[in-house]
Design a protein around this motif. Sequence first.
Motif, PDB file in Angstrom:
ATOM      1  N   VAL A   1       5.479  -5.523   0.183  1.00  0.00           N
ATOM      2  CA  VAL A   1       6.370  -5.270  -0.813  1.00  0.00           C
ATOM      3  C   VAL A   1       7.306  -6.393  -1.280  1.00  0.00           C
ATOM      4  O   VAL A   1       7.918  -7.020  -0.302  1.00  0.00           O
TER       5      VAL A   1
ATOM      6  N   LEU B   1      -5.141   4.092  -0.922  1.00  0.00           N
ATOM      7  CA  LEU B   1      -4.291   3.011  -1.490  1.00  0.00           C
ATOM      8  C   LEU B   1      -3.070   3.576  -1.375  1.00  0.00           C
ATOM      9  O   LEU B   1      -2.450   4.577  -1.461  1.00  0.00           O
ATOM     10  N   HIS B   2      -2.231   2.658  -0.896  1.00  0.00           N
ATOM     11  CA  HIS B   2      -0.719   2.910  -0.488  1.00  0.00           C
ATOM     12  C   HIS B   2       0.248   2.098  -1.435  1.00  0.00           C
ATOM     13  O   HIS B   2       1.299   2.820  -1.704  1.00  0.00           O
ATOM     14  N   LEU B   3       0.122   0.964  -1.760  1.00  0.00           N
ATOM     15  CA  LEU B   3       0.871   0.342  -2.742  1.00  0.00           C
ATOM     16  C   LEU B   3       0.200  -0.736  -3.271  1.00  0.00           C
ATOM     17  O   LEU B   3      -0.825  -1.339  -2.890  1.00  0.00           O
TER      18      LEU B   3
ATOM     19  N   GLY C   1       8.211   2.696   2.251  1.00  0.00           N
ATOM     20  CA  GLY C   1       7.057   1.952   2.468  1.00  0.00           C
ATOM     21  C   GLY C   1       6.888   0.978   3.515  1.00  0.00           C
ATOM     22  O   GLY C   1       5.957   0.140   3.608  1.00  0.00           O
TER      23      GLY C   1
ATOM     24  N   ASN D   1       1.065  -4.517  -5.899  1.00  0.00           N
ATOM     25  CA  ASN D   1       2.100  -5.188  -6.686  1.00  0.00           C
ATOM     26  C   ASN D   1       1.349  -5.701  -8.038  1.00  0.00           C
ATOM     27  O   ASN D   1       0.335  -6.041  -7.949  1.00  0.00           O
TER      28      ASN D   1
ATOM     29  N   VAL E   1       3.652  -1.039   8.625  1.00  0.00           N
ATOM     30  CA  VAL E   1       2.644  -1.245   8.042  1.00  0.00           C
ATOM     31  C   VAL E   1       2.863  -2.895   7.644  1.00  0.00           C
ATOM     32  O   VAL E   1       3.882  -3.372   7.696  1.00  0.00           O
TER      33      VAL E   1
ATOM     34  N   ASP F   1       9.515   6.304   3.144  1.00  0.00           N
ATOM     35  CA  ASP F   1       9.795   6.404   1.674  1.00  0.00           C
ATOM     36  C   ASP F   1       9.784   4.971   1.427  1.00  0.00           C
ATOM     37  O   ASP F   1       9.399   4.690   0.006  1.00  0.00           O
TER      38      ASP F   1
ATOM     39  N   VAL G   1       4.100   3.972   8.442  1.00  0.00           N
ATOM     40  CA  VAL G   1       3.047   4.945   7.988  1.00  0.00           C
ATOM     41  C   VAL G   1       3.225   5.962   9.021  1.00  0.00           C
ATOM     42  O   VAL G   1       2.788   5.498  10.227  1.00  0.00           O
TER      43      VAL G   1
ATOM     44  N   LEU H   1       0.003   5.301  -8.556  1.00  0.00           N
ATOM     45  CA  LEU H   1      -0.929   4.287  -8.300  1.00  0.00           C
ATOM     46  C   LEU H   1      -2.508   4.663  -8.810  1.00  0.00           C
ATOM     47  O   LEU H   1      -3.213   5.393  -8.180  1.00  0.00           O
TER      48      LEU H   1
ATOM     49  N   ARG I   1      16.065   6.317  -7.051  1.00  0.00           N
ATOM     50  CA  ARG I   1      16.305   7.359  -5.695  1.00  0.00           C
ATOM     51  C   ARG I   1      17.785   7.191  -5.220  1.00  0.00           C
ATOM     52  O   ARG I   1      18.284   6.227  -5.512  1.00  0.00           O
TER      53      ARG I   1
ATOM     54  N   THR J   1      -3.323   1.699   3.570  1.00  0.00           N
ATOM     55  CA  THR J   1      -1.791   2.560   4.266  1.00  0.00           C
ATOM     56  C   THR J   1      -1.836   1.459   5.431  1.00  0.00           C
ATOM     57  O   THR J   1      -0.654   1.307   6.160  1.00  0.00           O
ATOM     58  N   ALA J   2      -2.991   0.460   6.032  1.00  0.00           N
ATOM     59  CA  ALA J   2      -2.778  -0.275   6.879  1.00  0.00           C
ATOM     60  C   ALA J   2      -2.069  -1.657   6.621  1.00  0.00           C
ATOM     61  O   ALA J   2      -1.836  -2.426   7.437  1.00  0.00           O
TER      62      ALA J   2
ATOM     63  N   VAL K   1       4.263   2.628  -5.211  1.00  0.00           N
ATOM     64  CA  VAL K   1       4.197   3.077  -3.817  1.00  0.00           C
ATOM     65  C   VAL K   1       3.665   4.480  -4.112  1.00  0.00           C
ATOM     66  O   VAL K   1       4.057   5.205  -4.967  1.00  0.00           O
ATOM     67  N   GLU K   2       2.194   4.543  -3.653  1.00  0.00           N
ATOM     68  CA  GLU K   2       1.876   6.185  -3.425  1.00  0.00           C
ATOM     69  C   GLU K   2       2.626   6.678  -2.675  1.00  0.00           C
ATOM     70  O   GLU K   2       2.999   6.599  -1.387  1.00  0.00           O
ATOM     71  N   ARG K   3       2.882   8.219  -3.137  1.00  0.00           N
ATOM     72  CA  ARG K   3       3.750   9.083  -2.492  1.00  0.00           C
ATOM     73  C   ARG K   3       2.968  10.041  -1.696  1.00  0.00           C
ATOM     74  O   ARG K   3       1.994  10.439  -2.160  1.00  0.00           O
TER      75      ARG K   3
END
Lengths: 253, 253
Positions: free
Chosen positions: A92, B189-191, A75, B193, A88, A73, A78, B98, B253, B227-228, A251-253
């Motif tokens: 971030v 795609l994972h994240l 990030g 900025n 990863v 969660d 993975v 995203l 959260r 993701t990598a 962040v893609e969930r």
Amino acid sequence: MPECSDPANAPAAFSIDRSSPVPLYYQVAQQFEQAIRSGAVQPGTMLANEVELAGQLGLSRPTVRQAIGYLVDQGLIVRKRGVGTQVVHSKVRRPLELTSLYDDLRDTGAEPTTLVRSIVEREVDQEDAKALDLAPGTPAVYVDRIRYTAGEPLALMTNVLPVGVVELTAESLQATGLYQLLRDGGIHLHLANQRIGARPATSAEARDLDERRGAALLTMSRVAYDTAGRSIEYGRHLYRASRYTFELTLVER
Amino acid sequence: MPECSDPANAPAAFSIDRSSPVPLYYQVAQQFEQAIRSGAVQPGTMLANEVELAGQLGLSRPTVRQAIGYLVDQGLIVRKRGVGTQVVHSKVRRPLELTSLYDDLRDTGAEPTTLVRSIVEREVDQEDAKALDLAPGTPAVYVDRIRYTAGEPLALMTNVLPVGVVELTAESLQATGLYQLLRDGGIHLHLANQRIGARPATSAEARDLDERRGAALLTMSRVAYDTAGRSIEYGRHLYRASRYTFELTLVER
DNA sequence: GAGTGGTCTAGACCACCAG
DNA sequence: TGGTGGTCTAGACCACTCC
């Protein structure tokens, strides 16, 4: 082996304190997080599989999974079914949070100051009533502030709160941020709808912000709700585009 | 009873299909979500406690907890220890995701069109290399586009991608969005900025966007990672502030 | 086929909140 | 004091990925 790096893994010196009030999964997650952020565990590293990790740590697999899920969660790592769990290549900056401008500036070391121009209680305007989902004519607190950093004006801020949410004084608003006062008042913000745009400055705004008339301003309006879904705050802010940008990490969930 | 409403609860007609490939917790979560979004379960309603729910549904408590946890992540319900689980007075417009401008516009029914001005492969500029974390001199694909809605220009978009990430043609970019092409190419795609600011339009930009010189423009630059952790895309976009605003929903959260 | 994460069970004890 | 969600266990079977 094109992408994955070192087959090594980490939990050599992990310590679990079963007498601590801190949940076990959280202890594990924090130690992993620290190892990753400190660089002790390099990006690309594959973690040991969950069953093995559980054995090494003396925990059950669901507990280990909970710890790993927490880091996913965040990030930081993975999971790939049938493959494994990998650290990863983290880019971030900071997680997306519900914070105030004051918090953001202070966290970056900018030492913000605030001029409270007015705090008045009056009936809500029609637009504000709609945004806050209040009945027309309900009394509300209107706060007008200017935020400075390094002695220069940065933003004009208008905030509208239903009366009774929290006690606001010029002194407290000058000493800290609005969101800190809400937290201190026991208000837990849960979500917010936010809108970011831009427009030219009017002459009055230009004067207050030390800009030229027509200069580009960033506009942000936001309605924040507490955990029960009550509207807590409606803010309309104007930022000098020459001195401020919004930074977000998605962040893609 | 000041805040909580109806003591009632819901799972009357919930159906669990154990032979379905859909996970049980997900079946439960989706039926709750549908009941809440449709209004069949009103905001403020307390859910039955987890043990009772498990009994009613014929599932184990951890499975029910997993379903509830999923809905909590969506911001639909709130758990309070020692109290219970309650449907939130939801104000969420849409979750923060995203997505590309194209996806956003199409989802709101705007039917975007795209003019691809150029696609060229050349060595990255110094700034772009830094943003994408590439070695200076690495070849990259530069894409220049103008996005229209309702026949009016909306945004100027420049995107830089390392070569080999995905095959790009003017035709495919005109038919759909860049992010859709990435998904079709197996890139997840994972994240990202992202930075949002504002500035006045130059005369060239004003001409392309059908604005006056000096008009306020919204600027967005974003680096997206898979993701990598590989850099996949660096985008620099300019939006007409008179026609576009960013809308976000932030969830604590 | 071997190994991985994804899902699921049926219990258990604890910390917190309200009356 | 009773009820709630928070945590934890020790197993089990499955789907997916890779060789």
